[in-house]
Scaffold this motif. Structure first.
Motif, PDB file in Angstrom:
ATOM      1  N   HIS A  87     -12.451  -2.999   4.126  1.00  0.00           N
ATOM      2  CA  HIS A  87     -11.219  -2.049   4.532  1.00  0.00           C
ATOM      3  C   HIS A  87     -11.281  -1.162   3.065  1.00  0.00           C
ATOM      4  CE1 HIS A  87      -9.557  -5.199   7.116  1.00  0.00           C
ATOM      5  NE2 HIS A  87      -9.505  -4.103   7.948  1.00  0.00           N
ATOM      6  N   LYS A  88     -10.975   0.030   3.153  1.00  0.00           N
ATOM      7  CA  LYS A  88     -10.946   0.959   2.120  1.00  0.00           C
ATOM      8  C   LYS A  88      -9.632   1.024   1.347  1.00  0.00           C
ATOM      9  CE  LYS A  88     -12.790   5.197   3.059  1.00  0.00           C
ATOM     10  NZ  LYS A  88     -13.185   6.549   3.460  1.00  0.00           N
ATOM     11  N   ASP A  90      -8.474   3.029  -0.767  1.00  0.00           N
ATOM     12  CA  ASP A  90      -8.031   4.264  -0.844  1.00  0.00           C
ATOM     13  C   ASP A  90      -6.632   4.326   0.220  1.00  0.00           C
ATOM     14  OD1 ASP A  90     -10.118   5.000  -2.301  1.00  0.00           O
ATOM     15  OD2 ASP A  90     -10.730   6.472  -1.095  1.00  0.00           O
ATOM     16  N   PHE A  91      -7.042   3.402   1.361  1.00  0.00           N
ATOM     17  CA  PHE A  91      -5.637   3.524   2.423  1.00  0.00           C
ATOM     18  C   PHE A  91      -5.052   2.147   2.435  1.00  0.00           C
ATOM     19  CE2 PHE A  91      -9.019   6.592   3.780  1.00  0.00           C
ATOM     20  CZ  PHE A  91      -8.421   7.558   3.863  1.00  0.00           C
ATOM     21  N   ASN A  94      -3.032   0.266   5.197  1.00  0.00           N
ATOM     22  CA  ASN A  94      -3.165   0.952   6.533  1.00  0.00           C
ATOM     23  C   ASN A  94      -4.397   0.112   7.079  1.00  0.00           C
ATOM     24  OD1 ASN A  94      -1.212   3.065   6.980  1.00  0.00           O
ATOM     25  ND2 ASN A  94      -1.968   3.661   5.028  1.00  0.00           N
ATOM     26  N   ILE A  96      -7.927   0.358   6.809  1.00  0.00           N
ATOM     27  CA  ILE A  96      -8.793   1.327   7.338  1.00  0.00           C
ATOM     28  C   ILE A  96     -10.306   0.882   6.827  1.00  0.00           C
ATOM     29  CG2 ILE A  96     -10.010   3.884   7.571  1.00  0.00           C
ATOM     30  CD1 ILE A  96      -7.073   3.439   9.049  1.00  0.00           C
ATOM     31  N   CYS A 104     -14.074   6.105  11.718  1.00  0.00           N
ATOM     32  CA  CYS A 104     -13.273   4.956  10.937  1.00  0.00           C
ATOM     33  C   CYS A 104     -12.690   4.250  11.966  1.00  0.00           C
ATOM     34  CB  CYS A 104     -12.022   5.490  10.034  1.00  0.00           C
ATOM     35  SG  CYS A 104     -12.557   6.556   8.758  1.00  0.00           S
ATOM     36  N   CYS A 106      -9.252   1.771  12.699  1.00  0.00           N
ATOM     37  CA  CYS A 106      -7.958   1.374  12.188  1.00  0.00           C
ATOM     38  C   CYS A 106      -7.485   0.026  12.668  1.00  0.00           C
ATOM     39  CB  CYS A 106      -6.711   2.372  12.732  1.00  0.00           C
ATOM     40  SG  CYS A 106      -5.110   1.795  12.089  1.00  0.00           S
ATOM     41  N   THR A 119      -5.949  11.591   8.610  1.00  0.00           N
ATOM     42  CA  THR A 119      -4.732  11.606   8.159  1.00  0.00           C
ATOM     43  C   THR A 119      -3.656  11.848   9.014  1.00  0.00           C
ATOM     44  OG1 THR A 119      -5.804  12.547   6.152  1.00  0.00           O
ATOM     45  CG2 THR A 119      -3.720  12.999   6.323  1.00  0.00           C
ATOM     46  N   LEU A 122      -2.586   8.357  10.786  1.00  0.00           N
ATOM     47  CA  LEU A 122      -1.931   7.432   9.690  1.00  0.00           C
ATOM     48  C   LEU A 122      -0.614   8.162   9.434  1.00  0.00           C
ATOM     49  CD1 LEU A 122      -4.263   7.087   6.833  1.00  0.00           C
ATOM     50  CD2 LEU A 122      -3.977   5.489   8.408  1.00  0.00           C
TER      51      LEU A 122
END
Length: 145
Positions: A87-88, A90-91, A94, A96, A104, A106, A119, A122
């Motif tokens: 999972h990234k 940055d998110f 969420n 991702i 990607c 989710c 974006t 989200l």
């Protein structure tokens, strides 16, 4: 305290009979200590597409037999690809995963999302509702011992 209905159970049609499969859930603890509860299928990138399961992490399809799905989740290849597609950060909550350069996944919604529309996804009502459910589940679901 009653547990609210969170999501309609998966319905699998087999020989004109509908079988309702209960979902297994996983409690995830994020780096910031927050907890989210998502279905095991979502965590593992397993989506149901018409009459098959598809793993978006491995890009493999297999039959609707629960044994096939569970066997796939435990496979060495799947585990390795899960490690390679974390999972990234940055998110954060969420959840991702970047599964291809322009695609990607989710985990919260259990959907594939083009990177260019991430974006928008989200901030969409559907995602925010599912994220709230994942947070609320963390108060009601307890780990099996």
């Amino acid at each position: 305290m009653s547990i609210p209905v969170l999501r309609r159970p998966k319905q699998v049609e087999k020989n004109n009979n509908i079988i309702i499969e209960p979902e297994d859930f996983m409690i995830l603890t994020l780096k910031n200590g927050k907890k989210l509860v998502v279905s095991s299928d979502s965590y593992h990138g397993i989506i149901t597409s018409s009459n098959i399961y598809k793993c978006v992490i491995c890009n493999e399809e297999f039959s609707l037999a629960k044994g096939d799905k569970e066997k796939h989740k435990k496979s060495h290849k799947h585990k390795q690809l899960m490690i390679l597609s974390p999972h990234k950060e940055d998110f954060a909550e969420n959840l991702i995963r970047q599964i291809e350069t322009d695609i990607c996944y989710c985990t919260i919604c259990n959907v594939v999302v083009p990177s260019r529309t991430l974006t928008r996804h989200l901030s969409a009502e559907g995602h925010t509702t599912e994220l709230k459910k994942a947070k609320l589940r963390s108060f009601t679901y307890q780990p099996l011992l």
